[in-house]
Write a protein that holds these residues in place. Sequence first.
Motif, PDB file in Angstrom:
ATOM      1  N   ASP A 168      -2.331   2.821  -8.326  1.00  0.00           N
ATOM      2  CA  ASP A 168      -2.138   3.042  -6.892  1.00  0.00           C
ATOM      3  C   ASP A 168      -1.462   4.395  -6.654  1.00  0.00           C
ATOM      4  OD1 ASP A 168      -2.202   1.393  -4.158  1.00  0.00           O
ATOM      5  OD2 ASP A 168      -0.367   2.602  -4.196  1.00  0.00           O
ATOM      6  N   HIS A 169      -0.285   4.585  -7.220  1.00  0.00           N
ATOM      7  CA  HIS A 169       0.414   5.857  -7.144  1.00  0.00           C
ATOM      8  C   HIS A 169       1.650   5.764  -8.023  1.00  0.00           C
ATOM      9  CE1 HIS A 169       2.747   3.439  -4.327  1.00  0.00           C
ATOM     10  NE2 HIS A 169       3.712   4.357  -4.357  1.00  0.00           N
ATOM     11  N   CYS A 171       5.503   5.972  -7.749  1.00  0.00           N
ATOM     12  CA  CYS A 171       6.511   5.916  -6.685  1.00  0.00           C
ATOM     13  C   CYS A 171       7.835   6.449  -7.211  1.00  0.00           C
ATOM     14  CB  CYS A 171       6.679   4.490  -6.189  1.00  0.00           C
ATOM     15  SG  CYS A 171       7.888   4.334  -4.856  1.00  0.00           S
ATOM     16  N   TYR A 183       1.891  -4.226  -8.428  1.00  0.00           N
ATOM     17  CA  TYR A 183       1.599  -3.882  -7.042  1.00  0.00           C
ATOM     18  C   TYR A 183       2.079  -4.981  -6.089  1.00  0.00           C
ATOM     19  CZ  TYR A 183      -0.909  -2.569  -2.815  1.00  0.00           C
ATOM     20  OH  TYR A 183      -1.203  -2.220  -1.526  1.00  0.00           O
ATOM     21  N   LEU A 246       5.045   2.523   5.688  1.00  0.00           N
ATOM     22  CA  LEU A 246       4.474   2.253   4.368  1.00  0.00           C
ATOM     23  C   LEU A 246       3.945   0.820   4.291  1.00  0.00           C
ATOM     24  CD1 LEU A 246       4.127   3.898   1.769  1.00  0.00           C
ATOM     25  CD2 LEU A 246       6.261   2.892   0.933  1.00  0.00           C
ATOM     26  N   PHE A 249       0.652   0.679   6.195  1.00  0.00           N
ATOM     27  CA  PHE A 249      -0.412   1.370   5.455  1.00  0.00           C
ATOM     28  C   PHE A 249      -0.930   0.509   4.310  1.00  0.00           C
ATOM     29  CE2 PHE A 249      -1.447   4.405   1.941  1.00  0.00           C
ATOM     30  CZ  PHE A 249      -2.629   4.886   2.484  1.00  0.00           C
ATOM     31  N   HIS A 250      -0.022  -0.135   3.578  1.00  0.00           N
ATOM     32  CA  HIS A 250      -0.465  -0.966   2.454  1.00  0.00           C
ATOM     33  C   HIS A 250      -1.092  -2.270   2.926  1.00  0.00           C
ATOM     34  CE1 HIS A 250       0.691   1.189  -1.208  1.00  0.00           C
ATOM     35  NE2 HIS A 250       1.663   1.715  -0.481  1.00  0.00           N
ATOM     36  N   LEU A 253      -4.539  -1.136   3.236  1.00  0.00           N
ATOM     37  CA  LEU A 253      -5.164  -0.956   1.925  1.00  0.00           C
ATOM     38  C   LEU A 253      -5.539  -2.291   1.304  1.00  0.00           C
ATOM     39  CD1 LEU A 253      -2.960   1.877   0.351  1.00  0.00           C
ATOM     40  CD2 LEU A 253      -5.207   2.094   1.415  1.00  0.00           C
ATOM     41  N   THR A 259      -6.865   1.396  -3.139  1.00  0.00           N
ATOM     42  CA  THR A 259      -5.579   1.863  -3.637  1.00  0.00           C
ATOM     43  C   THR A 259      -5.217   3.155  -2.905  1.00  0.00           C
ATOM     44  OG1 THR A 259      -6.538   3.220  -5.410  1.00  0.00           O
ATOM     45  CG2 THR A 259      -6.098   0.897  -5.904  1.00  0.00           C
ATOM     46  N   THR A 260      -3.953   3.519  -2.982  1.00  0.00           N
ATOM     47  CA  THR A 260      -3.528   4.768  -2.354  1.00  0.00           C
ATOM     48  C   THR A 260      -4.290   5.950  -2.942  1.00  0.00           C
ATOM     49  OG1 THR A 260      -1.321   3.848  -1.994  1.00  0.00           O
ATOM     50  CG2 THR A 260      -1.541   6.241  -1.864  1.00  0.00           C
ATOM     51  N   TYR A 261      -4.495   5.935  -4.252  1.00  0.00           N
ATOM     52  CA  TYR A 261      -5.215   7.010  -4.927  1.00  0.00           C
ATOM     53  C   TYR A 261      -6.645   7.104  -4.423  1.00  0.00           C
ATOM     54  CZ  TYR A 261      -7.343   9.640  -8.761  1.00  0.00           C
ATOM     55  OH  TYR A 261      -8.032  10.567  -9.495  1.00  0.00           O
ATOM     56  N   ASN A 263      -7.813   5.975  -1.562  1.00  0.00           N
ATOM     57  CA  ASN A 263      -7.851   6.303  -0.143  1.00  0.00           C
ATOM     58  C   ASN A 263      -7.716   7.797   0.085  1.00  0.00           C
ATOM     59  OD1 ASN A 263      -6.034   6.697   2.563  1.00  0.00           O
ATOM     60  ND2 ASN A 263      -7.568   5.086   2.824  1.00  0.00           N
TER      61      ASN A 263
END
Length: 417
Positions: A168-169, A171, A183, A246, A249-250, A253, A259-261, A263
């Motif tokens: 995802d990313h 953090c 996650y 946040l 946003f999730h 998702l 995933t953040t990546y 997106n």
Amino acid sequence: MEKEKRVYQVWKGSNKFLLGGRIILGPDAKSVLATILLITVPVVIFCIFVAWHLRHAHQFVSYNAGYAILVVAIVFTIYVLALLLRTSTRDPGIVPRNSHPPEEEFRYDSSVVETGGRQTPGLQFPRTKEVMVNGIPVRVKYCDTCMLYRPPRCSHCSICNNCVERFDHHCPWVGQCIGVRNYRYFFLFVSSATLLCIYVFAISAFYMKVLMNDNHYTVWRAMKDSPASVILMAYCFISLWFVGGLTGFHMYLIGTNQTTYENFRYRTDSRLNVYNRGCANNYGEVFCTSIKPSRNNFRAYAQEEVQQTPPLRTTPENEIEIMDDSGDQRTKVHNDLDLGGDLLKISQCHNIEDIEDDIRSRGSNLLHNSSETDSYVGSDYHTQTIRADIRHSSRGRSRNFEIRSDISTKDAHVHEG
């Protein structure tokens, strides 16, 4: 006798380990302490200067109902901190790296590489290959660092230096990658921190209202009488823009199974999301499925890589390439004589000096054996050459050796360049 090392002691990623490999952290694990302080300090101020004074507020129906505010704040904070530690101290889904490239994926490209005065075809991997996901082909990439084809939705984190499943990313607030195995806890941590901010903000505003009603204060007088409430309200309002945004946003998702990546990387592409199974199923995948077990046993004993035979491939031109397990040495041998595979045994050598001695000894043995020499050298050729180019990438040195044979005398002369 040297004590055998465990996996976490020889781990090639940038992670940090505690309690003998039972806890895995990211390289920026110290940021977790800052996050803990950002949560606990405001709550301590809230409990001392706000919740404690609300124990006997007249606005409550029950005389001791104010104690519940204090208990809820403490318990909720402990819950948020537990989720934070759960997120930052577990394996996020690291894919174990290979010791050697996958041999079944070797191929020769059409380019010609000139090495040691000879032109040989280059040896490389396909950079991508396709796998099927839900009946749809998905292209996956080869990772040069981990020496593997990444599974779908896997990406290499440059900070932790690992390939992580469903990446995802990374953090910085939890000091860890967010992947398939943490996650769920990450989202629960962010959403719970949002609720904690709302709770502290609301109770602080309520305390201001109590002061105004009990003492007939104006708003400014109440703010002057309880500056802690004003500070907490301002702090929670600012924090809500971060953790609240946040959380929203999730939630988006999760509902779309991104995933953040993915997106941020593919938002401009019109590609089909092959992982989207509907909002309800997407939420069920995150919160109602069992978490995959870790693919790494960090406390297991590590196998000595030097005991493994390094990967060795030959080109159609009899170019032999040997790569050291550590990745620090590359050895290329160009075999001008058909030695029946005997020269391949130099793959057991693990340093430059061993390879040099091996080439000398094998060349001398071959040239002093007349029966072998006659089988490899025709009557029209009086001289044959064995060449070896030995290159050490980390030291940048190169040596050329020639073992020359005169058929009539069967004497070997070794020339070092």
